[in-house]
Design an enzyme around this catalytic site. Structure first.
Site, short mmCIF file in Angstrom:
data_model
loop_
_atom_site.label_atom_id
_atom_site.label_comp_id
_atom_site.label_asym_id
_atom_site.label_seq_id
_atom_site.Cartn_x
_atom_site.Cartn_y
_atom_site.Cartn_z
N GLY A 157 0.90 -1.20 -0.03
CA GLY A 157 0.05 0.01 -0.13
C GLY A 157 0.89 1.33 -0.08
O GLY A 157 0.85 2.27 -0.71
N TYR A 158 1.78 1.31 0.69
CA TYR A 158 2.88 2.49 1.09
C TYR A 158 3.51 2.81 -0.55
O TYR A 158 3.49 3.79 -0.93
CB TYR A 158 3.87 2.11 2.02
CG TYR A 158 4.70 3.43 2.33
CD1 TYR A 158 4.15 4.29 3.26
CD2 TYR A 158 5.90 3.50 1.77
CE1 TYR A 158 5.09 5.43 3.63
CE2 TYR A 158 6.82 4.58 2.21
CZ TYR A 158 6.38 5.17 3.00
OH TYR A 158 7.07 6.52 3.33
#
Length: 253
Positions: A157-158
């Site tokens: 996600g990051y």
């Protein structure tokens, strides 16, 4: 007065309570800017960053906003865009991270990281940036990452969000550069902050990271100070849509 002088400017720094955001706010204040610090847990008064900024002779205002809350972010953008004193510099630094192998990375973690690290950044910049475009000047600085270029491990996600930040930086620069608004980003390398504590505490990962950094050390938050002032200043007037790595040479290895 020099090209790096920010006297009289008003800078908004998100994620200003600690780490990289606090260092950025300190550097901007030292260069002459008044500061609005924004963070989910920022003290209304008496914070370390407030004490530092006011000690430089600049003004400081604290705003508490949860970047995981889309409505709160939109309200912040509306507030800042409508103020009598306009925002000259917007530093989009607020962020979060969730470390989980991709096969176990939950929807909740994905949604949270994308909201805080990308969606909120766009919503706030859209509001503040529109007023900059209308005035014909302004500076926007995003905090990107080495994972704007690479895939990383256990942070899908990051990584997706930080890739998005570099694309957003270019997209906004393409539209806003003709109106006197500079949009750029800084990509910190491996900086010793709370977000990287798990890596610092893992001797195998930490040693592997250090072995690749030509500067042979973890970065500090203060290593971002010069790049922040530069991109916020007239010295960077002809720089648009770029992401500036501050990484100890990592990407060149």
């Amino acid at each position: 007065m020099t090209a790096f002088d920010l006297t009289g400017k008003l800078a908004v720094v998100t994620g200003a309570r600690r780490g990289i955001g606090r260092a950025m706010a300190r550097a901007l204040a030292e260069a002459g800017a008044d500061i609005i610090g924004v963070s989910a847990n920022l003290e209304e008064s008496g914070s370390d960053i407030e004490k530092y900024v006011t000690a430089t002779g600049r003004t400081f205002e604290a705003i508490r906003t949860d970047f995981a809350d889309p409505e709160a972010v939109r309200a912040l953008g509306t507030d800042l865009a409508r103020r009598e004193r306009p925002v000259d510099i917007l530093v989009n630094n607020a962020g979060t991270i969730r470390r989980t192998p991709a096969a176990q990375h939950t929807d909740a973690d994905w949604d949270l990281v994308l909201q805080v690290n990308l969606n909120a950044q766009f919503a706030l910049t859209r509001a503040v940036g529109a007023s900059m475009v209308a005035r014909g000047h302004g500076k926007v600085i995003f905090t990107a990452s080495l994972l704007s270029y690479q895939g990383g491990i256990t942070v899908p996600g990051y990584t997706a969000a930080k890739h998005g930040i570099t694309g957003l930086t270019k997209a906004l620069a393409n539209e806003w550069a003709p109106h006197g608004v500079n949009v750029n980003a800084i990509a910190p390398g491996y900086i010793a902050t709370d977000n990287t504590q798990a890596l610092q505490d893992d001797p195998i990962r930490s040693n592997a990271i250090l072995d690749r950094i030509p500067a042979a050390r973890w970065g500090t938050a203060d290593d971002l100070a010069g790049a922040t002032v530069f991109l916020a200043s007239d010295a960077a007037a002809y720089i648009h849509g770029t992401t500036l790595p501050v990484d100890g040479g990592w990407l060149g290895r």
